[in-house]
Design a protein around this motif. Structure first.
Motif, PDB file in Angstrom:
ATOM      1  N   ASP A  93       6.044  19.414  -5.707  1.00 29.95           N
ATOM      2  CA  ASP A  93       6.902  18.568  -5.024  1.00 29.95           C
ATOM      3  C   ASP A  93       6.773  18.490  -3.619  1.00 29.95           C
ATOM      4  OD1 ASP A  93       8.003  17.581  -7.243  1.00 29.95           O
ATOM      5  OD2 ASP A  93       9.919  19.062  -7.071  1.00 29.95           O
ATOM      6  N   VAL A  94       6.355  19.927  -2.982  1.00 29.32           N
ATOM      7  CA  VAL A  94       6.124  20.192  -1.613  1.00 29.32           C
ATOM      8  C   VAL A  94       4.703  19.522  -1.193  1.00 29.32           C
ATOM      9  CG1 VAL A  94       5.768  22.008   0.200  1.00 29.32           C
ATOM     10  CG2 VAL A  94       7.426  22.209  -1.267  1.00 29.32           C
TER      11      VAL A  94
ATOM     12  N   ASP B 183       0.874  -1.062   0.048  1.00 27.97           N
ATOM     13  CA  ASP B 183      -0.096  -0.039   0.059  1.00 27.97           C
ATOM     14  C   ASP B 183       0.881   1.183  -0.127  1.00 27.97           C
ATOM     15  OD1 ASP B 183      -2.232  -1.618  -0.161  1.00 27.97           O
ATOM     16  OD2 ASP B 183      -2.635  -1.420   2.329  1.00 27.97           O
ATOM     17  N   MET B 184       1.779   1.287   0.821  1.00 32.47           N
ATOM     18  CA  MET B 184       2.849   2.394   0.822  1.00 32.47           C
ATOM     19  C   MET B 184       3.587   2.776  -0.626  1.00 32.47           C
ATOM     20  SD  MET B 184       3.659   4.664   3.117  1.00 32.47           S
ATOM     21  CE  MET B 184       3.813   5.864   2.008  1.00 32.47           C
ATOM     22  N   ILE B 185       4.130   1.737  -1.188  1.00 33.03           N
ATOM     23  CA  ILE B 185       4.657   1.615  -2.343  1.00 33.03           C
ATOM     24  C   ILE B 185       3.602   2.277  -3.537  1.00 33.03           C
ATOM     25  CG2 ILE B 185       5.730   0.376  -4.382  1.00 33.03           C
ATOM     26  CD1 ILE B 185       6.821  -1.561  -2.401  1.00 33.03           C
TER      27      ILE B 185
ATOM     28  N   THR C  30       1.060   9.263  -5.834  1.00 32.02           N
ATOM     29  CA  THR C  30       1.063  10.577  -5.193  1.00 32.02           C
ATOM     30  C   THR C  30       2.092  11.119  -6.073  1.00 32.02           C
ATOM     31  OG1 THR C  30       0.469  10.135  -3.020  1.00 32.02           O
ATOM     32  CG2 THR C  30       1.515  12.067  -3.136  1.00 32.02           C
ATOM     33  N   LYS C  31       3.179  10.591  -6.359  1.00 31.87           N
ATOM     34  CA  LYS C  31       4.594  11.409  -6.999  1.00 31.87           C
ATOM     35  C   LYS C  31       4.034  11.585  -8.467  1.00 31.87           C
ATOM     36  CE  LYS C  31       8.284  10.314  -4.053  1.00 31.87           C
ATOM     37  NZ  LYS C  31       9.701   9.814  -3.932  1.00 31.87           N
ATOM     38  N   SER C  32       3.098  10.814  -8.931  1.00 35.29           N
ATOM     39  CA  SER C  32       2.791  11.017 -10.315  1.00 35.29           C
ATOM     40  C   SER C  32       1.595  11.985 -10.508  1.00 35.29           C
ATOM     41  CB  SER C  32       2.286   9.493 -11.012  1.00 35.29           C
ATOM     42  OG  SER C  32       1.092   9.240 -10.246  1.00 35.29           O
TER      43      SER C  32
ATOM     44  N   LYS D  68       4.093  16.694   1.552  1.00 31.32           N
ATOM     45  CA  LYS D  68       3.118  16.986   2.631  1.00 31.32           C
ATOM     46  C   LYS D  68       2.114  15.851   2.707  1.00 31.32           C
ATOM     47  CE  LYS D  68       0.306  20.853   4.527  1.00 31.32           C
ATOM     48  NZ  LYS D  68      -0.393  22.124   4.155  1.00 31.32           N
ATOM     49  N   GLN D  69       1.478  15.359   1.669  1.00 31.54           N
ATOM     50  CA  GLN D  69       0.378  14.022   1.618  1.00 31.54           C
ATOM     51  C   GLN D  69       1.441  12.951   2.050  1.00 31.54           C
ATOM     52  OE1 GLN D  69      -1.664  13.538  -1.705  1.00 31.54           O
ATOM     53  NE2 GLN D  69      -2.953  15.332  -1.717  1.00 31.54           N
TER      54      GLN D  69
END
Length: 272
Positions: free
Chosen positions: A65-66, A49-51, A57-59, A70-71
């Motif tokens: 980026d901030v 789930d974390m991966i 989120t990164k996509s 933050k998420q």
């Protein structure tokens, strides 16, 4: 999907939804399907789930980026706490097994009101001390062939306030333990299976911690992990630092650092 696959040679492989895999040695069903193994399986799902959350989120092009960090940071912290809590839960189970085992292996206690028993204990110990080295060696050989017939002698010697010679103390302890284990074979088989399951699950958790490093990021070093755990509301998490190979002295030093930081902050506020 996270799943556990057993190969023909008995070894197990955790497939983390195609992300990565790790292997565990062959284990019987009472180990591979134990409560500790269920905690490990849950930890593997948390990692997947974390991966996945990190990747999505990164996509997300709608976030800076901030904003992405933050998420992700609270979720990373929660993941660290959950893994630590599972590690500590295994330690607690293991400690309970050790306490139960020690209770079984301890010689019967002599009640303070049992004056006759105390006198008999002392007479037996006086007799033992009066024997020559050769006579004691023969007595120990007799004990080894007939433990049940010599239990009273063994109990009196093991309850002695004055320590026996090292070799005699070792013999009494080991011979008594072997006899107790034999009389309670079912109980000790359960103890042994539990310990094996704890070690098996710990090996899996250590793999999960190693794999998670790339997802958590470089900022989650050992001190960052400890600080997160110490601030956790999960009662098990603060003591689960062993999952990261962190030692008690390391934690103690970081606690000192945290208190120092608090003191300095309070001092500066007072002088403004």
């Amino acid at each position: 999907m996270t799943y556990l696959h057993q190969a023909a040679d008995g070894t197990f492989t955790y497939n983390l939804s195609g992300h990565q895999t790790f292997r565990l040695p062959a284990a019987p069903p009472e180990v591979a399907t134990s409560t500790a193994a269920e905690w490990l399986d849950g930890a593997a799902k948390l990692l997947v789930d974390m991966i996945d959350t990190t990747s999505s989120t990164k996509s997300n092009v709608d976030l800076s980026d901030v904003g992405r960090e933050k998420q992700l940071e609270p979720k990373r912290g929660k993941f660290v706490e959950d893994i630590a809590a599972r590690w500590r839960a295994i330690e607690v189970r293991e400690e309970n097994v050790s306490i139960s085992e020690a209770t079984y292996l301890a010689p019967p206690k002599l009640e303070s009101s049992n004056f006759a028993g105390a006198v008999e204990d002392r007479e037996i110990r006086d007799w033992w001390r009066s024997q020559s080295v050769e006579a004691r060696a023969k007595a120990m050989a007799d004990i080894q062939t007939d433990v049940s017939g010599n239990e009273r002698l063994m109990v009196a010697l093991m309850r002695s306030p004055i320590r026996l010679h090292d070799s005699e103390a070792k013999f009494m302890k080991e011979t008594w333990a072997a006899a107790v284990r034999q009389r309670n074979a079912d109980v000790f088989a359960a103890f042994d299976a539990a310990r094996e399951s704890f070690e098996w699950a710990r090996r899996g958790l250590a793999n999960i911690v190693g794999i998670s490093g790339a997802t958590l990021g470089k900022s989650w070093d050992r001190e960052r992990v400890v600080r997160q755990l110490l601030s956790s509301e999960n009662v098990y998490a603060p003591s689960g630092y062993g999952a990261w190979g962190i030692t008690a002295p390391e934690v103690a030093r970081i606690k000192v650092r945290i208190e120092h930081e608090k003191s300095r902050a309070a001092g500066f506020q007072g002088t403004v």
